[in-house]
Design an enzyme around this catalytic site. Sequence first.
Site, PDB file in Angstrom:
ATOM      1  N   TYR A 265       0.920  -1.344  -0.008  1.00 23.03           N
ATOM      2  CA  TYR A 265      -0.308   0.132  -0.350  1.00 23.03           C
ATOM      3  C   TYR A 265       0.854   1.104  -0.267  1.00 23.03           C
ATOM      4  O   TYR A 265       1.877   1.308   0.876  1.00 23.03           O
ATOM      5  CB  TYR A 265      -0.899   0.132   1.651  1.00 23.03           C
ATOM      6  CG  TYR A 265      -2.454  -0.983   1.132  1.00 23.03           C
ATOM      7  CD1 TYR A 265      -2.092  -2.391   0.078  1.00 23.03           C
ATOM      8  CD2 TYR A 265      -2.513  -1.481   2.777  1.00 23.03           C
ATOM      9  CE1 TYR A 265      -2.906  -3.507   0.246  1.00 23.03           C
ATOM     10  CE2 TYR A 265      -3.596  -2.475   2.508  1.00 23.03           C
ATOM     11  CZ  TYR A 265      -3.276  -3.650   1.248  1.00 23.03           C
ATOM     12  OH  TYR A 265      -4.287  -4.277   1.255  1.00 23.03           O
TER      13      TYR A 265
ATOM     14  N   LEU B  79     -16.911  -3.125   1.781  1.00 23.35           N
ATOM     15  CA  LEU B  79     -18.710  -1.739   1.413  1.00 23.35           C
ATOM     16  C   LEU B  79     -18.873  -2.133  -0.439  1.00 23.35           C
ATOM     17  O   LEU B  79     -19.061  -1.132  -0.336  1.00 23.35           O
ATOM     18  CB  LEU B  79     -18.421  -0.831   1.755  1.00 23.35           C
ATOM     19  CG  LEU B  79     -18.236  -0.726   3.889  1.00 23.35           C
ATOM     20  CD1 LEU B  79     -17.929   0.491   3.736  1.00 23.35           C
ATOM     21  CD2 LEU B  79     -19.241  -1.011   4.447  1.00 23.35           C
TER      22      LEU B  79
END
Length: 294
Positions: free
Chosen positions: A61, A202
Site C-alpha cells: 500500500y 463495503l
Amino acid sequence: MTQPARVTLPATAHEPAVAVPAIGQGTWYMGEGPASRADEIRALQLGMDLGMTLIDTAEMYADGGAEKVVGQALAGRRDEAFLVSKVYPWNAGRDSAIAACEATLERLGTDHLDLYLLHWPGGIPLDETLEAFERLREDGKIRRFGVSNFDVDDMEGLYGRPGGDSCAINQVLYHLGSRGIEHALRPWHRQHGMPLMGYCPLARAGRLQQDPLTNEVVNTLAAEQGLTPAQLMLAWAIRPVDGLRDLIALPKAVHLEHVRDNAAVLQATLDDQAVDRLEAEFPAPFAKEPLDVV
Ligand code: NDP
C-alpha cells in the site's frame, strides 16, 4: 451496552488464544501523499479509541507509505493495537521475507507484528515462506502468520506442508454482493477452526453486478434497523453463522463520520429476518466459483 463483537484467533503452539474486534481498519490507499496524512492518522486513532484496534496494512500500500501512516498513528500506543501487515509473494522467500518484514517493522516503528500475511499465492515455494515465517516467529518479529487470497485448493496445499497447519487466518474478499466463499472456502475454515478476514466489505472496489450500498432492499432494511446502508453491510459481514462469529471485516475509512459509523457496528445486532431478507436479495452462488479478488 452490549459487548463489542469479537472474533477469537485460536491458541497456537506458542501463543494463547486472542480475541480481536470483529471490525478492523483497512489502510489501502492511505499514505499516498502528504495532503491527506494528518486526516488518515486522525481516522486510525479515532477508530482505535472506538474499539477498532485491529489495523490491516501491507508493504504494497503506497509502497510502504501506508505502513508509515500506521506507524505514526500508533506512536505511543502500539500495545493497544493488533497489527497486521502483508508481504508481496515475490518477497516471500527464505531470506527475502525476513528482509521484507524488517523493512515493514522499520516503517511501522515497532519491533513486532501480531500477524504477518502472504498477500496472495505466488511463485516462491510455500515451504520457503513457511520457513521464513517460523524464523520471524522465533525471533519475536511476528506472533502469528496467515495468508490472503487463498482458495480451498491453496489452503489444502498449505495445510499439507510442515508448519502449514499453524496458519492463523486467510484474508479474502467478502461482501454482500460477493458471497462465493460461502460455498466451499468458509466451510473449509469452519472445519479447521480457522477464522477469516473479509476485505472490501463495503464493495467499493472490484467487479460488481449491482452496488449493495444503493440497493433498495439494503436501504429500506437499514432504515428499519436504524443503521446506514454501510453499517448494515458490515453488520451482515460479521454476523454469527450457526452461533459462531468467525469473520473479521476490514473497512477502510478516512472520513471521521465513516469511522464512527463503522465502530458503532461493533455494538449492532441483526435479527434473523433481516439477514434472510438481505440474503434473498443477494443470494450466494449455487456452485463453487473462482475466488473473487480485486
Ligand atoms: P472498503 O469496502 O472498505 O471501502 C472503502 C471505501 O468506503 C472508502 O471510500 C471509504 O471512504 C468508504 N467508507 C468507509 N466507511 C464507510 C461508511 N461507514 N459509509 C460510507 N462509506 C464508507 O474497501 P477497501 O478496498 O479499502 O478494503 C478494505 C481494506 O481491506 C483495505 O483498506 C485493505 O486494508 C484490505 N484489502 C486487502 C486486500 C488483499 O488482497 N488482502 C485487497 C483489498 C483490500 P473514506 O475513506 O472516504 O472514509
